[in-house]
Design an enzyme around this catalytic site. Sequence first.
Site, PDB file in Angstrom:
ATOM      1  N   ASP A   1       0.862  -1.179   0.000  1.00  0.00           N
ATOM      2  CA  ASP A   1       0.000   0.000   0.000  1.00  0.00           C
ATOM      3  C   ASP A   1       0.906   1.241   0.000  1.00  0.00           C
ATOM      4  O   ASP A   1       1.825   1.335   0.821  1.00  0.00           O
ATOM      5  CB  ASP A   1      -0.872  -0.035   1.264  1.00  0.00           C
ATOM      6  CG  ASP A   1      -2.000   0.975   1.210  1.00  0.00           C
ATOM      7  OD1 ASP A   1      -1.748   2.134   0.829  1.00  0.00           O
ATOM      8  OD2 ASP A   1      -3.128   0.606   1.563  1.00  0.00           O
ATOM      9  N   ILE A   2       0.598   2.177  -0.859  1.00  0.00           N
ATOM     10  CA  ILE A   2       1.439   3.373  -0.997  1.00  0.00           C
ATOM     11  C   ILE A   2       1.527   4.147   0.324  1.00  0.00           C
ATOM     12  O   ILE A   2       2.550   4.760   0.606  1.00  0.00           O
ATOM     13  CB  ILE A   2       0.911   4.271  -2.150  1.00  0.00           C
ATOM     14  CG1 ILE A   2       1.919   5.344  -2.537  1.00  0.00           C
ATOM     15  CG2 ILE A   2      -0.428   4.904  -1.815  1.00  0.00           C
ATOM     16  CD1 ILE A   2       2.995   4.892  -3.433  1.00  0.00           C
TER      17      ILE A   2
ATOM     18  N   GLY B   1      -5.471   2.892 -12.941  1.00  0.00           N
ATOM     19  CA  GLY B   1      -6.697   2.517 -12.237  1.00  0.00           C
ATOM     20  C   GLY B   1      -7.897   3.194 -12.884  1.00  0.00           C
ATOM     21  O   GLY B   1      -8.275   2.872 -14.008  1.00  0.00           O
TER      22      GLY B   1
ATOM     23  N   ASN C   1      -6.033  13.945  -9.437  1.00  0.00           N
ATOM     24  CA  ASN C   1      -6.688  14.582 -10.595  1.00  0.00           C
ATOM     25  C   ASN C   1      -6.375  16.071 -10.540  1.00  0.00           C
ATOM     26  O   ASN C   1      -5.842  16.566  -9.556  1.00  0.00           O
ATOM     27  CB  ASN C   1      -8.194  14.305 -10.616  1.00  0.00           C
ATOM     28  CG  ASN C   1      -8.888  14.844  -9.388  1.00  0.00           C
ATOM     29  OD1 ASN C   1      -8.880  16.047  -9.122  1.00  0.00           O
ATOM     30  ND2 ASN C   1      -9.456  13.952  -8.586  1.00  0.00           N
TER      31      ASN C   1
ATOM     32  N   TYR D   1      -8.134   5.843 -14.358  1.00  0.00           N
ATOM     33  CA  TYR D   1      -7.821   6.480 -15.651  1.00  0.00           C
ATOM     34  C   TYR D   1      -7.549   5.470 -16.769  1.00  0.00           C
ATOM     35  O   TYR D   1      -7.224   5.862 -17.894  1.00  0.00           O
ATOM     36  CB  TYR D   1      -6.663   7.469 -15.490  1.00  0.00           C
ATOM     37  CG  TYR D   1      -7.064   8.780 -14.845  1.00  0.00           C
ATOM     38  CD1 TYR D   1      -8.387   9.052 -14.490  1.00  0.00           C
ATOM     39  CD2 TYR D   1      -6.110   9.778 -14.592  1.00  0.00           C
ATOM     40  CE1 TYR D   1      -8.748  10.259 -13.895  1.00  0.00           C
ATOM     41  CE2 TYR D   1      -6.468  10.993 -14.009  1.00  0.00           C
ATOM     42  CZ  TYR D   1      -7.775  11.225 -13.661  1.00  0.00           C
ATOM     43  OH  TYR D   1      -8.122  12.430 -13.087  1.00  0.00           O
TER      44      TYR D   1
ATOM     45  N   SER E   1      -2.261   6.398 -13.404  1.00  0.00           N
ATOM     46  CA  SER E   1      -3.214   6.273 -14.528  1.00  0.00           C
ATOM     47  C   SER E   1      -3.717   4.853 -14.783  1.00  0.00           C
ATOM     48  O   SER E   1      -4.589   4.660 -15.632  1.00  0.00           O
ATOM     49  CB  SER E   1      -2.637   6.821 -15.847  1.00  0.00           C
ATOM     50  OG  SER E   1      -2.644   8.227 -15.870  1.00  0.00           O
TER      51      SER E   1
ATOM     52  N   GLY F   1      -9.223   5.477  -4.932  1.00  0.00           N
ATOM     53  CA  GLY F   1      -7.949   4.806  -5.213  1.00  0.00           C
ATOM     54  C   GLY F   1      -6.807   5.324  -4.352  1.00  0.00           C
ATOM     55  O   GLY F   1      -6.948   5.520  -3.136  1.00  0.00           O
ATOM     56  N   VAL F   2      -5.678   5.555  -4.995  1.00  0.00           N
ATOM     57  CA  VAL F   2      -4.475   6.052  -4.326  1.00  0.00           C
ATOM     58  C   VAL F   2      -4.766   7.388  -3.635  1.00  0.00           C
ATOM     59  O   VAL F   2      -4.377   7.616  -2.470  1.00  0.00           O
ATOM     60  CB  VAL F   2      -3.339   6.236  -5.354  1.00  0.00           C
ATOM     61  CG1 VAL F   2      -2.177   7.001  -4.765  1.00  0.00           C
ATOM     62  CG2 VAL F   2      -2.884   4.872  -5.886  1.00  0.00           C
ATOM     63  N   ASP F   3      -5.444   8.257  -4.347  1.00  0.00           N
ATOM     64  CA  ASP F   3      -5.746   9.607  -3.856  1.00  0.00           C
ATOM     65  C   ASP F   3      -6.533   9.539  -2.545  1.00  0.00           C
ATOM     66  O   ASP F   3      -6.184  10.219  -1.553  1.00  0.00           O
ATOM     67  CB  ASP F   3      -6.573  10.311  -4.950  1.00  0.00           C
ATOM     68  CG  ASP F   3      -6.432  11.818  -4.930  1.00  0.00           C
ATOM     69  OD1 ASP F   3      -5.690  12.335  -4.069  1.00  0.00           O
ATOM     70  OD2 ASP F   3      -7.067  12.471  -5.782  1.00  0.00           O
TER      71      ASP F   3
END
Length: 172
Positions: free
Chosen positions: A21-22, A137, A35, A139, A135, A43-45
């Site tokens: 996990d990031i 995921g 974005n 995107y 990008s 997601g990551v964000d």
Amino acid sequence: MGSWIAVERHPHGRLELVEGDIVDQHVDAVVNAANSSLLGGGGVDGAIHTAAGPALLDACRALPADGHGRRCPTGEVRVTPGFGLAARWVIHAVGPVYEERYRARAETLLQQTYRSAFAAAAELGARSIALPAISAGAYRFPVHAAARIATAEARSVLDRPGSLEVVRFVLF
Ligand code: APR
């Protein structure tokens, strides 16, 4: 950190692939797959904002926006502190939304996004950086093509002298 997949040694540092996990990465800088509004998402964000805490959203909101609420154009990055994260900085990177008929453009933009992220890390003097598959995921960038671009950019950074000693791709 997660579990190891691979390590590659280069003249000026290490390229690491881990499954994890990031938000769990103890590195100088983590890269967010953001974005253009920089106001969060899924997601990551979403994971990064949740782990960093509300101060991250305040810091993003404080960055200058254009008339459409865009704080960061596609291919560029913006830097904030990491707040509740172990990482000192978050490099918010905006990758392209993938569309097959504009494939070449999307590939160039993804390459630019990674270049911008590595340039920002160098400017910060970061020695280690963790990145998600930008990008790949929401995107919809095809994962093999995305991986080829990401690793090519990382290798070119690690083949030259610079501050970065560890480039870690974190695969979810
Ligand atoms: N750690 C590491 N990787 C993750 C994590 C996590 N916690 N969560 C998701 N991933 C993976 C996804 O599986 C995908 O492979 O990161 C990759 C990128 O996925 P997204 O987070 O959807 O990013 P992206 O495709 O760049 O889309 C960006 O999603 O949430 C929004 O605000 C964000 O609008 C922006 C868009």
